[in-house]
Design a protein around this motif. Structure first.
Motif, PDB file in Angstrom:
ATOM      1  N   ARG A 292       0.904  -1.069   0.038  1.00  0.00           N
ATOM      2  CA  ARG A 292      -0.003  -0.099   0.229  1.00  0.00           C
ATOM      3  C   ARG A 292       0.993   1.413  -0.107  1.00  0.00           C
ATOM      4  O   ARG A 292       2.115   1.239   0.173  1.00  0.00           O
ATOM      5  CB  ARG A 292      -0.969  -0.087   1.071  1.00  0.00           C
ATOM      6  N   ARG A 293       0.355   2.374  -0.205  1.00  0.00           N
ATOM      7  CA  ARG A 293       1.049   3.531  -0.291  1.00  0.00           C
ATOM      8  C   ARG A 293       1.510   4.096   1.021  1.00  0.00           C
ATOM      9  O   ARG A 293       0.947   3.680   2.006  1.00  0.00           O
ATOM     10  CB  ARG A 293       0.052   4.811  -0.730  1.00  0.00           C
ATOM     11  N   THR A 294       2.780   4.580   1.155  1.00  0.00           N
ATOM     12  CA  THR A 294       3.470   4.896   2.425  1.00  0.00           C
ATOM     13  C   THR A 294       2.740   6.033   3.232  1.00  0.00           C
ATOM     14  O   THR A 294       2.035   6.902   2.525  1.00  0.00           O
ATOM     15  CB  THR A 294       4.869   5.682   1.947  1.00  0.00           C
ATOM     16  N   PRO A 295       2.671   6.002   4.403  1.00  0.00           N
ATOM     17  CA  PRO A 295       1.980   6.899   5.211  1.00  0.00           C
ATOM     18  C   PRO A 295       2.684   8.300   5.194  1.00  0.00           C
ATOM     19  O   PRO A 295       3.812   8.508   4.710  1.00  0.00           O
ATOM     20  CB  PRO A 295       2.140   6.206   6.809  1.00  0.00           C
ATOM     21  N   PRO A 296       1.687   9.209   5.720  1.00  0.00           N
ATOM     22  CA  PRO A 296       2.287  10.881   5.879  1.00  0.00           C
ATOM     23  C   PRO A 296       3.607  10.896   6.716  1.00  0.00           C
ATOM     24  O   PRO A 296       4.029   9.931   7.592  1.00  0.00           O
ATOM     25  CB  PRO A 296       1.328  11.499   6.310  1.00  0.00           C
ATOM     26  N   PRO A 297       4.304  11.880   6.608  1.00  0.00           N
ATOM     27  CA  PRO A 297       5.458  12.205   7.533  1.00  0.00           C
ATOM     28  C   PRO A 297       5.103  12.093   8.813  1.00  0.00           C
ATOM     29  O   PRO A 297       3.973  12.437   9.280  1.00  0.00           O
ATOM     30  CB  PRO A 297       6.056  13.579   7.285  1.00  0.00           C
ATOM     31  N   ARG A 298       6.009  11.511   9.945  1.00  0.00           N
ATOM     32  CA  ARG A 298       5.659  11.289  11.127  1.00  0.00           C
ATOM     33  C   ARG A 298       5.802  12.575  11.974  1.00  0.00           C
ATOM     34  O   ARG A 298       4.767  12.676  13.004  1.00  0.00           O
ATOM     35  CB  ARG A 298       6.804  10.098  11.847  1.00  0.00           C
ATOM     36  N   ASP A 299       6.664  13.393  11.719  1.00  0.00           N
ATOM     37  CA  ASP A 299       6.720  14.681  12.461  1.00  0.00           C
ATOM     38  C   ASP A 299       5.535  15.671  11.990  1.00  0.00           C
ATOM     39  O   ASP A 299       4.721  16.253  13.143  1.00  0.00           O
ATOM     40  CB  ASP A 299       8.062  15.398  12.325  1.00  0.00           C
ATOM     41  N   ASP A 300       5.628  16.069  11.037  1.00  0.00           N
ATOM     42  CA  ASP A 300       4.597  16.958  10.583  1.00  0.00           C
ATOM     43  C   ASP A 300       4.234  17.095   9.031  1.00  0.00           C
ATOM     44  O   ASP A 300       4.662  15.967   8.476  1.00  0.00           O
ATOM     45  CB  ASP A 300       5.197  18.575  10.788  1.00  0.00           C
ATOM     46  N   GLN A 301       3.769  17.776   8.256  1.00  0.00           N
ATOM     47  CA  GLN A 301       3.556  18.004   7.067  1.00  0.00           C
ATOM     48  C   GLN A 301       4.484  18.347   6.082  1.00  0.00           C
ATOM     49  O   GLN A 301       4.258  18.956   4.958  1.00  0.00           O
ATOM     50  CB  GLN A 301       2.066  18.542   6.644  1.00  0.00           C
ATOM     51  N   SER A 302       5.531  18.909   6.530  1.00  0.00           N
ATOM     52  CA  SER A 302       6.727  19.389   5.532  1.00  0.00           C
ATOM     53  C   SER A 302       7.401  18.447   4.785  1.00  0.00           C
ATOM     54  O   SER A 302       6.836  17.051   4.964  1.00  0.00           O
ATOM     55  CB  SER A 302       7.774  20.104   6.523  1.00  0.00           C
ATOM     56  N   ASP A 303       8.274  18.663   3.960  1.00  0.00           N
ATOM     57  CA  ASP A 303       8.911  17.882   3.084  1.00  0.00           C
ATOM     58  C   ASP A 303      10.399  17.247   3.829  1.00  0.00           C
ATOM     59  O   ASP A 303      11.161  16.773   3.117  1.00  0.00           O
ATOM     60  CB  ASP A 303       9.301  18.498   1.927  1.00  0.00           C
ATOM     61  N   ARG A 304      10.467  17.318   5.069  1.00  0.00           N
ATOM     62  CA  ARG A 304      11.553  16.955   5.676  1.00  0.00           C
ATOM     63  C   ARG A 304      12.058  15.362   5.676  1.00  0.00           C
ATOM     64  O   ARG A 304      13.000  14.991   5.290  1.00  0.00           O
ATOM     65  CB  ARG A 304      11.681  17.042   7.330  1.00  0.00           C
ATOM     66  N   ARG A 305      10.947  14.721   5.509  1.00  0.00           N
ATOM     67  CA  ARG A 305      11.014  13.137   5.386  1.00  0.00           C
ATOM     68  C   ARG A 305      10.294  12.642   4.145  1.00  0.00           C
ATOM     69  O   ARG A 305      10.108  11.664   3.885  1.00  0.00           O
ATOM     70  CB  ARG A 305      10.419  12.250   6.605  1.00  0.00           C
ATOM     71  N   GLY A 306      10.259  13.798   3.179  1.00  0.00           N
ATOM     72  CA  GLY A 306       9.584  13.182   1.976  1.00  0.00           C
ATOM     73  C   GLY A 306       8.479  13.695   1.938  1.00  0.00           C
ATOM     74  O   GLY A 306       7.687  14.281   2.733  1.00  0.00           O
ATOM     75  N   HIS A 307       7.611  13.532   0.590  1.00  0.00           N
ATOM     76  CA  HIS A 307       6.504  14.215   0.105  1.00  0.00           C
ATOM     77  C   HIS A 307       5.446  13.138   0.898  1.00  0.00           C
ATOM     78  O   HIS A 307       5.626  12.260   1.001  1.00  0.00           O
ATOM     79  CB  HIS A 307       6.166  14.077  -1.212  1.00  0.00           C
ATOM     80  N   ARG A 308       4.045  13.875   0.869  1.00  0.00           N
ATOM     81  CA  ARG A 308       3.220  13.309   1.558  1.00  0.00           C
ATOM     82  C   ARG A 308       2.721  12.189   0.514  1.00  0.00           C
ATOM     83  O   ARG A 308       2.853  12.160  -0.558  1.00  0.00           O
ATOM     84  CB  ARG A 308       1.945  14.260   2.036  1.00  0.00           C
ATOM     85  N   SER A 309       1.831  11.345   1.129  1.00  0.00           N
ATOM     86  CA  SER A 309       1.452  10.252   0.365  1.00  0.00           C
ATOM     87  C   SER A 309       0.207  10.631  -0.693  1.00  0.00           C
ATOM     88  O   SER A 309      -0.105  10.107  -1.623  1.00  0.00           O
ATOM     89  CB  SER A 309       0.811   8.883   1.223  1.00  0.00           C
ATOM     90  N   ALA A 310      -0.382  11.510  -0.091  1.00  0.00           N
ATOM     91  CA  ALA A 310      -1.636  12.072  -0.702  1.00  0.00           C
ATOM     92  C   ALA A 310      -1.629  13.882  -0.988  1.00  0.00           C
ATOM     93  O   ALA A 310      -1.400  14.355  -0.033  1.00  0.00           O
ATOM     94  CB  ALA A 310      -3.160  11.864  -0.299  1.00  0.00           C
TER      95      ALA A 310
END
Length: 364
Positions: A292-310
């Protein structure tokens, strides 16, 4: 027979023997089969264990010894030639024609079964994927199946078709036929044209040199009848007009349990890891990713850990749009009643903007 009556000496038989053959040639009963009827024939019905029953006509219904106007014979039949293929057909309710006749020389009654062997056709993969697919996970005691639509979404509840491989060879074959028959009927009712299975081959992977002292695992893979299952599934699926799509078995059980077992769990549905593997197998056959698609970033909605899944889709602006103008001083550089420039960032933050400068000149 009529010509032999005039040459009894040359035929080496007596008149009484010829009379017996003449009558025996007319002592027969034949019935064409029909697919979909129970055991493939409604008039002369033969169960997989060899029990024969005949549907009597209305004038002879009073002679029936079983329910529904049927006469059951005391003797059972067996087929030495192609007996396994016959059992596969009657288990799948495919058409089988029967003929009962008498042999006066041996003093025996014989039952002959015949059917038309279907031609196995190879269809394109796109045609097999057009109506979805049923994923099948083969195990040592059951077949786990789940229906997926063309987009790779599970439909309905998982199905389980169990079998017991203990006992003699006849019992094991009957168990496999029964499980495969239930699976094929489930696929036909679902309206799909193909079944996805793993391309397993444990012929060289169940030795001690391969798995060491892992005796339980070696017994497990030795108990999975992959060869018999695939051969039986191919022949029975071809008779019902279903295609079989083999897929790579790599990580299907692991990713199926990791990505699909928990999301498909509900208060009224408790899927197992084998059910998740069935989804993974069908998705791989349909050309979709298992995971399945990867979950959103763990910390916040920034691009620190990559783009959001949606990501937000393009369209009309919602809460990210310009704020409506509110009377009163909103900023130091924009006077009140500037609703037209509420979304103009240049007018709000740059006093030297032409519009803002013009309004400053005319303001009292």
């Amino acid at each position: 027979m009529a010509n032999t009556r005039h040459h009894l000496d040359q035929a080496g038989i007596t008149e009484a023997q010829w009379q017996q053959r003449w009558q025996a040639a007319r002592w027969f009963l034949s019935a064409d089969g029909e697919t979909g009827k129970r055991y493939g024939n409604e008039t002369v019905r033969v169960t997989p264990d060899g029990q024969v029953s005949i549907k009597l006509p209305v004038p002879l219904a009073h002679l029936a010894n079983t329910a529904h106007g049927r006469y059951t014979l005391t003797s059972r039949v067996g087929f030495a030639h192609r007996g396994q293929a016959w059992r596969d057909r009657v288990e799948a309710d495919l058409a089988v024609a029967y003929r009962i006749h008498h042999d006066p020389d041996r003093g025996r009654w014989y039952l002959t079964a015949s059917w038309q062997q279907p031609t196995v056709q190879v269809i394109p993969l796109e045609a097999a994927q057009a109506a979805g697919m049923v994923g099948v996970d083969m195990n040592d005691d059951h077949l786990a199946a789940w229906l997926l639509d063309v987009h790779g979404n599970p439909v309905g509840d998982p199905r389980r078709f169990g079998y017991d491989l203990s006992g003699d060879a006849a019992h094991r074959d009957a168990q496999l036929r029964h499980a495969i028959t239930g699976l094929l009927h489930y696929a036909k009712r679902a309206g799909v044209t193909a079944i996805a299975v793993e391309n397993l081959d444990f012929t060289e992977q169940k030795t001690r040199e391969k798995h060491g002292r892992r005796k339980r695992f070696r017994q497990l893979i030795s108990g999975i009848p992959t060869g018999r299952l695939k051969a039986r599934l191919l022949s029975m699926a071809a008779a019902l007009g279903l295609a079989v799509v083999p897929v790579d078995p790599a990580y299907t059980s692991k990713w199926g349990a990791q990505h699909w077992q928990k999301p498909m769990t509900s208060p009224h549905r408790k899927p197992t890891r084998h059910d998740g593997a069935a989804i993974a197998i069908a998705r791989r056959a349909l050309g979709h990713r298992i995971r399945r698609r990867t979950p959103p970033p763990r910390d916040d909605q920034s691009d620190r850990r990559g783009h959001r899944s949606a990501q937000a889709s393009p369209g009309p602006l919602g809460r990210e749009g310009p704020r409506p103008g509110v009377p009163g001083p909103r900023t130091r550089c924009a006077p009140p009643h500037t609703a037209a420039k509420a979304g103009d960032q240049r007018a709000q933050h740059r006093p030297e903007h032409a519009t803002a400068h013009e309004q400053h000149m005319h303001s009292p």
